[in-house]
Motif scaffolding. Structure first.
Motif, short mmCIF file in Angstrom:
data_model
loop_
_atom_site.label_atom_id
_atom_site.label_comp_id
_atom_site.label_asym_id
_atom_site.label_seq_id
_atom_site.Cartn_x
_atom_site.Cartn_y
_atom_site.Cartn_z
N LEU A 268 0.69 -1.25 -0.03
CA LEU A 268 0.13 -0.19 -0.14
C LEU A 268 0.91 1.32 -0.12
N VAL A 269 1.84 1.28 0.78
CA VAL A 269 2.72 2.42 0.77
C VAL A 269 3.44 2.65 -0.49
N TYR A 270 4.04 1.56 -1.20
CA TYR A 270 4.75 1.82 -2.56
C TYR A 270 3.63 2.03 -3.62
N LEU A 271 2.36 1.58 -3.56
CA LEU A 271 1.29 2.01 -4.31
C LEU A 271 0.91 3.45 -4.41
N ALA A 272 0.87 3.88 -3.16
CA ALA A 272 0.70 5.43 -2.86
C ALA A 272 1.81 6.23 -3.37
N GLU A 273 2.98 5.65 -3.27
CA GLU A 273 4.28 6.78 -3.58
C GLU A 273 4.29 6.60 -5.17
N TYR A 274 4.22 5.56 -5.69
CA TYR A 274 4.28 5.41 -7.33
C TYR A 274 3.30 6.12 -7.86
N PHE A 275 1.96 5.96 -7.44
CA PHE A 275 0.58 6.90 -7.83
C PHE A 275 0.84 8.10 -7.82
N ILE A 276 1.36 8.76 -6.74
CA ILE A 276 1.94 10.03 -6.70
C ILE A 276 2.75 10.56 -7.52
N ASN A 277 3.96 9.84 -7.47
CA ASN A 277 5.03 10.03 -8.62
C ASN A 277 4.21 10.19 -9.99
#
Length: 283
Positions: A268-277
């Protein structure tokens, strides 16, 4: 502190830095990579056109790339994801020297391919090579810390964090000084060289570092046929249990307790990070 321990800590910090450096550089250069390739395609198309295209009624201050920077992010994520899902089931049969050579080779290849690329697919191939290098390196170096003092894990983690900072700063600084994105990537070839030098010339062998105060996390023989580990969650064997992990079913029993407690939150953390990127960089 034992000088050899200092060498171990410095080496693992360099490993963490170098392992994630290409990965960070490709994320930092994502928009520039696509913009340059798009400009090349536009120039070749305009030179062969017989009549100019009519101006569009919609004008924007943003420069739009025909290919979304999400394509670069996917090329930077999917290969490393595939490696991290599959490699733990077979990578232990490959010697560490070969693994690290593989990691350095793909890291250098990523910079060279993107530097000489003449089409978007070549640039994305270079990004994928950086992703493969990062994924394989993370599995290799983290497992390698088991032969050294527990502080090697901390310095590795510090190095990976430093890659995010120094990688982005190095790319921004060199391009600000006038280097083109392509030439900047070529300068970054010093990174895989530093990784190789640290492994073969700086890092002491595991048997040279163990003493009364700093013993390895796990003995080398434990990796031959079996693994000793601590209980991490419900359903795992008891503390200091030694089990045979040669079968896929046994490996799954080790992974299952980690899913909800560790893996899902990280997903979930990495999903949010790369979605924002992707949302911030795409124009």
């Amino acid at each position: 502190m034992n000088p050899k321990k200092w060498k171990v800590l410095v080496s693992f910090w360099v490993f963490g830095l170098c392992n994630n450096f290409a990965y960070v550089i490709m994320l930092s250069a994502a928009h520039d990579i696509l913009a340059e390739e798009s400009d090349n395609n536009d120039n070749s198309s305009s030179s062969s056109a017989t009549t100019p295209s009519p101006p569009s009624g919609n004008h924007s201050s943003f420069h739009c790339n025909p290919t979304s920077t999400g394509a670069v992010l996917l090329a930077d994520i999917l290969p490393t994801l595939a490696i991290k899902l599959s490699a733990p089931f077979f990578i232990q049969s490959i010697p560490y020297g070969i693994r690290i050579g593989f990691v350095a080779l793909f890291s250098a290849g990523s910079f060279v391919i993107v530097h000489f690329s003449s089409a978007i697919w070549m640039s994305l191939l270079g990004v994928a090579c950086a992703s493969i290098s990062s994924g394989a390196g993370e599995i290799t170096f983290l497992s390698f810390t088991a032969f050294y003092d527990k502080d090697s894990v901390s310095t590795w983690s510090s190095g990976t964090g430093g890659a995010g900072l120094f990688g982005a700063l190095a790319y921004a600084g060199l391009t600000a000084l006038g280097l083109s994105p392509r030439n900047t990537l070529l300068v970054m070839l010093i990174i895989p060289v530093a990784m190789v030098l640290s492994y073969w010339f700086v890092l002491p062998s595991p048997g040279q570092t163990a003493d009364d105060q700093t013993a390895p996390l796990i003995h080398e023989r434990a990796f031959e046929d079996e693994t000793t580990y601590r209980s991490i969650g419900e359903g795992a064997p008891s503390v200091n249990t030694t089990v045979d992990v040669s079968s896929w079913h046994a490996k799954w029993l080790l992974v299952r307790p980690l899913l909800l407690k560790y893996m899902l939150p990280l997903v979930l953390v990495y999903l949010a990070e790369y979605f924002i990127n992707q949302g911030l960089v795409s124009r």
